[in-house]
Each structure stands twice: as C-alpha cells, then as structure tokens.
Design an enzyme around this catalytic site. Structure first.
Site, PDB file in Angstrom:
ATOM      1  N   ASP A   1      -0.749   6.018   8.418  1.00  0.00           N
ATOM      2  CA  ASP A   1      -0.701   4.911   9.180  1.00  0.00           C
ATOM      3  C   ASP A   1      -1.244   3.632   9.453  1.00  0.00           C
ATOM      4  OD1 ASP A   1       0.491   4.380  11.926  1.00  0.00           O
ATOM      5  OD2 ASP A   1      -0.743   5.832  13.066  1.00  0.00           O
ATOM      6  N   GLY A   2      -0.655   2.930   9.837  1.00  0.00           N
ATOM      7  CA  GLY A   2      -1.364   1.604   9.904  1.00  0.00           C
ATOM      8  C   GLY A   2      -1.092   0.416   8.665  1.00  0.00           C
TER       9      GLY A   2
ATOM     10  N   TRP B   1      -2.181  -3.525   8.854  1.00  0.00           N
ATOM     11  CA  TRP B   1      -2.924  -4.033   7.738  1.00  0.00           C
ATOM     12  C   TRP B   1      -2.510  -5.279   7.383  1.00  0.00           C
ATOM     13  CZ3 TRP B   1      -1.246  -5.198   2.937  1.00  0.00           C
ATOM     14  CH2 TRP B   1      -2.226  -5.551   1.988  1.00  0.00           C
TER      15      TRP B   1
ATOM     16  N   SER C   1       9.653   9.276   9.955  1.00  0.00           N
ATOM     17  CA  SER C   1      10.051  10.344  11.000  1.00  0.00           C
ATOM     18  C   SER C   1      11.392  10.177  11.385  1.00  0.00           C
ATOM     19  CB  SER C   1       8.852  10.475  12.055  1.00  0.00           C
ATOM     20  OG  SER C   1       9.074   9.168  12.900  1.00  0.00           O
ATOM     21  N   THR C   2      11.842  11.251  12.213  1.00  0.00           N
ATOM     22  CA  THR C   2      13.021  11.093  12.867  1.00  0.00           C
ATOM     23  C   THR C   2      13.210  10.186  14.091  1.00  0.00           C
ATOM     24  OG1 THR C   2      12.067  13.116  14.043  1.00  0.00           O
ATOM     25  CG2 THR C   2      14.126  13.438  12.608  1.00  0.00           C
ATOM     26  N   GLU C   3      11.771   9.741  14.486  1.00  0.00           N
ATOM     27  CA  GLU C   3      11.631   8.741  15.577  1.00  0.00           C
ATOM     28  C   GLU C   3      11.465   7.278  14.774  1.00  0.00           C
ATOM     29  OE1 GLU C   3       9.654  11.656  15.412  1.00  0.00           O
ATOM     30  OE2 GLU C   3      10.931  12.367  16.883  1.00  0.00           O
ATOM     31  N   ASN C   4      11.427   7.308  13.562  1.00  0.00           N
ATOM     32  CA  ASN C   4      11.205   5.964  12.847  1.00  0.00           C
ATOM     33  C   ASN C   4      12.462   5.034  12.722  1.00  0.00           C
ATOM     34  OD1 ASN C   4       8.684   6.932  10.629  1.00  0.00           O
ATOM     35  ND2 ASN C   4       8.189   5.835  12.359  1.00  0.00           N
ATOM     36  N   TRP C   5      13.805   5.744  13.169  1.00  0.00           N
ATOM     37  CA  TRP C   5      14.968   4.958  13.333  1.00  0.00           C
ATOM     38  C   TRP C   5      14.837   3.990  14.174  1.00  0.00           C
ATOM     39  CZ3 TRP C   5      17.509   5.421   9.096  1.00  0.00           C
ATOM     40  CH2 TRP C   5      17.874   6.699   8.225  1.00  0.00           C
TER      41      TRP C   5
ATOM     42  N   ARG D   1      -4.889  11.660   8.663  1.00  0.00           N
ATOM     43  CA  ARG D   1      -4.378  10.361   9.305  1.00  0.00           C
ATOM     44  C   ARG D   1      -5.061   9.312   9.464  1.00  0.00           C
ATOM     45  NH1 ARG D   1      -0.107  10.419  14.410  1.00  0.00           N
ATOM     46  NH2 ARG D   1       0.516   8.296  14.163  1.00  0.00           N
TER      47      ARG D   1
END
Ligand code: FPP
Length: 257
Positions: free
Chosen positions: A27-28, A32, A72-76, A195
């Site tokens: 993450d990040g 960055w 992830s499935t949410e990254n769409w 993480r």
C-alpha cells in the site's frame, strides 16, 4: 523448497526463526508518487521494482514463499486509466522478468478470478505458471482480481456441488477439505503479513489463511519498503511469542504437525 545457502542474512536475525511464508499488502504507491510530484502510475512502476527486490531478498535470506496482493476485486473501482495501466504493467513485467525468475528457481502462481482478465494477460499468466511449475527455490504468489470472501464463497460452491452430485458427504467437510478448494491450496499459511503505508486492516486479503499469522504494520510507503524495512519487520516477527492458542510447551507440536 530446496535448501540454499543464505546470503547476507543480517547477523542478529535467527536463521531458524524466519517466517516460511510472508504475505504483503503493498500500500502507498499513489501517495509516494504524489509526494514526489509524479503521477500515481509512477508509484506502481516503482512498487513493482520493490516487489522484485523483496522476492530476491526472501530467496537470499531463506524465506520460502512470498505472496503479494497486486490487485483486489475492489480495485476495479479505480479510474479506468489506472486499472489499464496496472494490467499492462503486470503483462509487461511477466514478459520481461519471466526468464530471470525461472533461472532463479522461482515458482510463480496467481491467485484470484483470472477469468476477468484480458486474454493477453491470461496467456502470460498461464505461460509463467506452466514454465516455472517445476521450480523450488522460492514460491511467489501474486493475487490479481483476488478477494478473500469470494474465494471462500467459491470454495463452498465447489464443495456444495460435490455434495449435490453425491460425490461427497457433508460429514466429510473439514477445514482441510475447504482449504483444498481455496486458490492457495498446496501453500502453507503465511507466518507474517506486512502492510505498508500506515493502514491497519486486511482489505479482504487471505481471511482464512491469516488466522494465526503475525501482522506487521509500518508507516513506510510500499515504494520505500527496502531490505532495511524488511529486516525491521523480521526482527519484530522474531520478537513475537506465537502460541497458536496453545500453552508455550505445546507450540512445538503445533508447528511440526
Ligand atoms: C496499492 O497502492 C498498490 C496497488 C493496488 C498496486 C500494486 C501493484 C504493484 C506494486 C505492481 C506489482 C506487479 C506485479 C507483477 C505483481 P495504492 O495505489 O493504493 O496507493 P495509495 O494508497 O497511496 O493510493
């Protein structure tokens, strides 16, 4: 995993107390890049390089498996340009890095619903898994279009289907059986989850597999997560007292079971 001589393991790390399997939520990248005055995609590009370095470090230091949450499935839900960039990046990286990973003995595997990915990316994924299937220096799992709840739901559906066909009795459902229907079948559970970027949540990653995993959260952004940061994570891991719900004397039996 084949036994390899350890290279450059920091002297204060116990080679016998290393995690066998490390999982990372990278993450990040966006933050960055923004801090550097760069577009978010520059963070992903840099993040990919950091992941490659970490894989090599795991191999050098004797960590047998690395699992990375790449998409992830949410990254769409991200802007189309960013999603497209990530998909092209995955494909380009596989094309560019496969021969070196193969030479280094990396066995690569992808976790997630790969059916939703572009056919050219799937071709590279299939090729990389097939080419490296016989390798044993280190296991490298990349989660793409992965969501843990959907992974568990899919496993339940497969098991239910077997029962429906009369091939399985409900009494035969055990934790082991369900685990064999997860994408991660054949891998040991992660011992350590890292993480980056200060967030302290699992975000639908390996919910089943992380039941007894030690968690390490750092404020470092993923593109900053170098060997020195990994060393800090391992040092923290070696300071933990893992009991798996047992009393200290019984832990050895749990670990060798
Ligand atoms: C999270 O940072 C990062 C991602 C969703 C993408 C991670 C992908 C890579 C590092 C490339 C890896 C390549 C391969 C082949 C596995 P973010 O964008 O959520 O950062 P932010 O929280 O600062 O916005």
């Amino acid at each position: 995993m084949t036994t390899q001589p350890l290279r450059n393991l920091p002297a204060d790390l116990d080679p016998h107390g290393l995690p066998k399997h490390v999982a990372v939520i990278m993450d990040g990248n966006g933050r960055w890049a923004t801090r550097q005055g760069l577009p978010r995609i520059a963070g992903h590009r840099r993040g990919a390089r950091v992941l490659k370095d970490l894989l090599r470090c795991c191999k050098d230091w004797g960590v047998g498996a690395l699992t990375a949450y790449a998409f992830s499935t949410e990254n769409w839900r991200r802007p189309t340009e960013e999603v497209d960039f990530l998909m092209v990046l995955f494909e380009r990286l596989l094309r560019k890095e496969l021969s070196e990973m193969h030479r280094e003995g990396v066995r690569i595997r992808f976790l997630g619903d790969l059916s939703a990915l572009h056919s050219s990316l799937r071709r590279e994924i299939d090729r990389s898994m097939a080419e490296t299937a016989g390798n044993s220096a280190i296991e490298f799992n990349v989660a793409i279009n992965y969501g843990s709840r959907s992974e568990i739901t899919r496993a339940c559906r497969e098991v239910a289907e077997k029962i429906h066909q009369g091939a399985l009795s409900p009494d035969a459902i055990t934790e082991d059986l369900l685990a064999r229907h997860l994408y991660t079948t054949g891998s040991c559970d992660p011992d350590l989850l890292i993480r980056t970027s200060g967030e302290q949540r699992l975000s639908n990653f390996l919910l089943w597999q992380l039941a007894y995993t030690e968690m390490y959260f750092t404020d470092a952004l993923w593109p900053e997560f170098d060997r020195a940061e990994f060393y800090k994570a391992l040092l923290a891991f070696q300071g933990r007292n893992r009991r798996f719900g047992a009393v200290p004397e019984a832990v050895k039996e749990v670990l060798t079971a």
